[in-house]
Design a protein around this motif. Structure first.
Motif, PDB file in Angstrom:
ATOM      1  N   THR A   1      35.232  52.723   3.805  1.00  0.00           N
ATOM      2  CA  THR A   1      34.860  53.451   4.707  1.00  0.00           C
ATOM      3  C   THR A   1      32.955  52.880   3.810  1.00  0.00           C
ATOM      4  O   THR A   1      33.165  52.212   3.239  1.00  0.00           O
ATOM      5  CB  THR A   1      34.613  55.383   4.251  1.00  0.00           C
ATOM      6  OG1 THR A   1      33.626  55.528   5.005  1.00  0.00           O
ATOM      7  CG2 THR A   1      34.318  55.494   2.732  1.00  0.00           C
ATOM      8  N   PRO A   2      31.835  53.135   4.760  1.00  0.00           N
ATOM      9  CA  PRO A   2      31.094  52.307   4.444  1.00  0.00           C
ATOM     10  C   PRO A   2      30.148  53.200   3.506  1.00  0.00           C
ATOM     11  O   PRO A   2      30.480  54.334   2.836  1.00  0.00           O
ATOM     12  CB  PRO A   2      30.421  52.629   5.853  1.00  0.00           C
ATOM     13  CG  PRO A   2      31.041  52.738   7.021  1.00  0.00           C
ATOM     14  CD  PRO A   2      32.135  53.549   5.965  1.00  0.00           C
ATOM     15  N   ASP A   3      29.609  52.138   2.846  1.00  0.00           N
ATOM     16  CA  ASP A   3      28.885  52.833   2.359  1.00  0.00           C
ATOM     17  C   ASP A   3      28.388  54.161   1.675  1.00  0.00           C
ATOM     18  O   ASP A   3      27.537  54.699   2.985  1.00  0.00           O
ATOM     19  CB  ASP A   3      27.654  51.915   0.875  1.00  0.00           C
ATOM     20  CG  ASP A   3      28.742  50.936   0.614  1.00  0.00           C
ATOM     21  OD1 ASP A   3      29.577  50.995  -0.265  1.00  0.00           O
ATOM     22  OD2 ASP A   3      28.015  50.366  -0.390  1.00  0.00           O
ATOM     23  N   GLY A   4      28.485  55.104   1.226  1.00  0.00           N
ATOM     24  CA  GLY A   4      27.548  56.564   1.509  1.00  0.00           C
ATOM     25  C   GLY A   4      28.608  58.366   1.734  1.00  0.00           C
ATOM     26  O   GLY A   4      29.649  57.697   1.478  1.00  0.00           O
ATOM     27  N   THR A   5      28.200  58.865   2.356  1.00  0.00           N
ATOM     28  CA  THR A   5      29.487  60.233   2.392  1.00  0.00           C
ATOM     29  C   THR A   5      28.759  60.476   3.996  1.00  0.00           C
ATOM     30  O   THR A   5      27.795  60.681   5.225  1.00  0.00           O
ATOM     31  CB  THR A   5      28.590  60.889   1.506  1.00  0.00           C
ATOM     32  OG1 THR A   5      28.818  60.669   0.460  1.00  0.00           O
ATOM     33  CG2 THR A   5      29.620  62.467   1.615  1.00  0.00           C
ATOM     34  N   THR A   6      30.424  60.673   4.676  1.00  0.00           N
ATOM     35  CA  THR A   6      30.043  61.318   6.153  1.00  0.00           C
ATOM     36  C   THR A   6      31.261  62.440   5.778  1.00  0.00           C
ATOM     37  O   THR A   6      32.763  62.453   4.874  1.00  0.00           O
ATOM     38  CB  THR A   6      31.285  60.416   7.414  1.00  0.00           C
ATOM     39  OG1 THR A   6      30.248  59.212   6.850  1.00  0.00           O
ATOM     40  CG2 THR A   6      31.506  60.999   8.172  1.00  0.00           C
ATOM     41  N   PHE A   7      30.876  63.404   6.344  1.00  0.00           N
ATOM     42  CA  PHE A   7      31.414  65.005   6.683  1.00  0.00           C
ATOM     43  C   PHE A   7      32.064  65.035   8.101  1.00  0.00           C
ATOM     44  O   PHE A   7      30.955  65.334   8.724  1.00  0.00           O
ATOM     45  CB  PHE A   7      30.247  66.058   5.736  1.00  0.00           C
ATOM     46  CG  PHE A   7      30.480  65.748   4.275  1.00  0.00           C
ATOM     47  CD1 PHE A   7      31.329  66.695   3.701  1.00  0.00           C
ATOM     48  CD2 PHE A   7      29.133  65.620   3.540  1.00  0.00           C
ATOM     49  CE1 PHE A   7      30.764  67.029   2.450  1.00  0.00           C
ATOM     50  CE2 PHE A   7      28.931  65.291   1.905  1.00  0.00           C
ATOM     51  CZ  PHE A   7      30.225  66.389   2.016  1.00  0.00           C
TER      52      PHE A   7
END
Length: 206
Positions: free
Chosen positions: A141-147
């Motif tokens: 998954t890319p750097d960072g956060t997904t909700f």
């Protein structure tokens, strides 16, 4: 025998969720504030059916490690307070540690997150307040956060009666997004409703 009893966690969490999550707009507000607090300068928000069917909030902030990603859904779990003295020096938009537990208590949430220094990210699923341990795994998954918040209020159908039509709920989400866009010109925002881009701002590109 006394008649006062402690409520089971699954009930108390739903009651607490009612104070934090009133409608899709509340979910977007809490998740975007978390993204800003995480240092993101690129935030994407997508909603469908006014946010009831799903809400997706992605950012390029600092992300979380695996243990933190699971702990984040617990009530009063926060990275922003360590001691009583910290209450006198709060500089973040959120700090109580109730948002994610409240959102997770009344929806199905998929969390994808990765720190820049990690080789792979983490996926955690929370369904109605319960962390699905078999759904916690390493992912690319890319750097960072997904909700990804699915089926808001699926387990509290009475709450659905207080929601307006999809278009009206979407308008409320649009209102809070406009506030974020105007108050944070340094951040690039993309906001999409039912597959159509509503807003895109370039942010501070220096």
């Amino acid at each position: 025998m006394g008649i006062i009893k402690l409520l089971p966690p699954e009930i108390s969490n739903k009651i607490a969720a009612g104070e934090v999550v009133e409608r899709p707009q509340s979910v977007v507000k809490e998740l975007v504030e978390n993204a800003i607090d995480a240092g993101a300068d690129l935030i994407s928000v997508e909603i469908r059916n006014g946010g009831v069917r799903y809400i997706i909030v992605s950012d390029n902030g600092k992300g979380m490690e695996k243990n933190d990603a699971q702990t984040a859904f617990l009530r009063h779990a926060t990275s922003k307070i360590r001691s009583e003295n910290d209450l006198d020096a709060i500089y973040t938009l959120g700090f109580r540690g109730e948002a994610l537990s409240s959102i997770g208590a009344v929806s199905q949430v998929d969390l994808f997150t990765k720190r820049r220094e990690d080789e792979e990210g983490t996926h955690v699923m929370c369904l109605g307040g319960e962390i699905k341990s078999d759904a916690s795994s390493a992912v690319g998954t890319p750097d960072g956060t997904t909700f990804v918040v699915h089926n808001l209020f699926f387990n509290t159908p009475a709450r659905m009666n207080f929601l307006k039509r999809d278009a009206s709920e979407a308008a409320l989400v649009t209102d809070i997004m406009e506030r974020f866009i105007l108050s944070h010109p340094e951040i690039s925002f993309r906001y999409t409703i039912d597959g159509k881009d509503k807003y895109f701002t370039p942010g501070d590109l220096h």
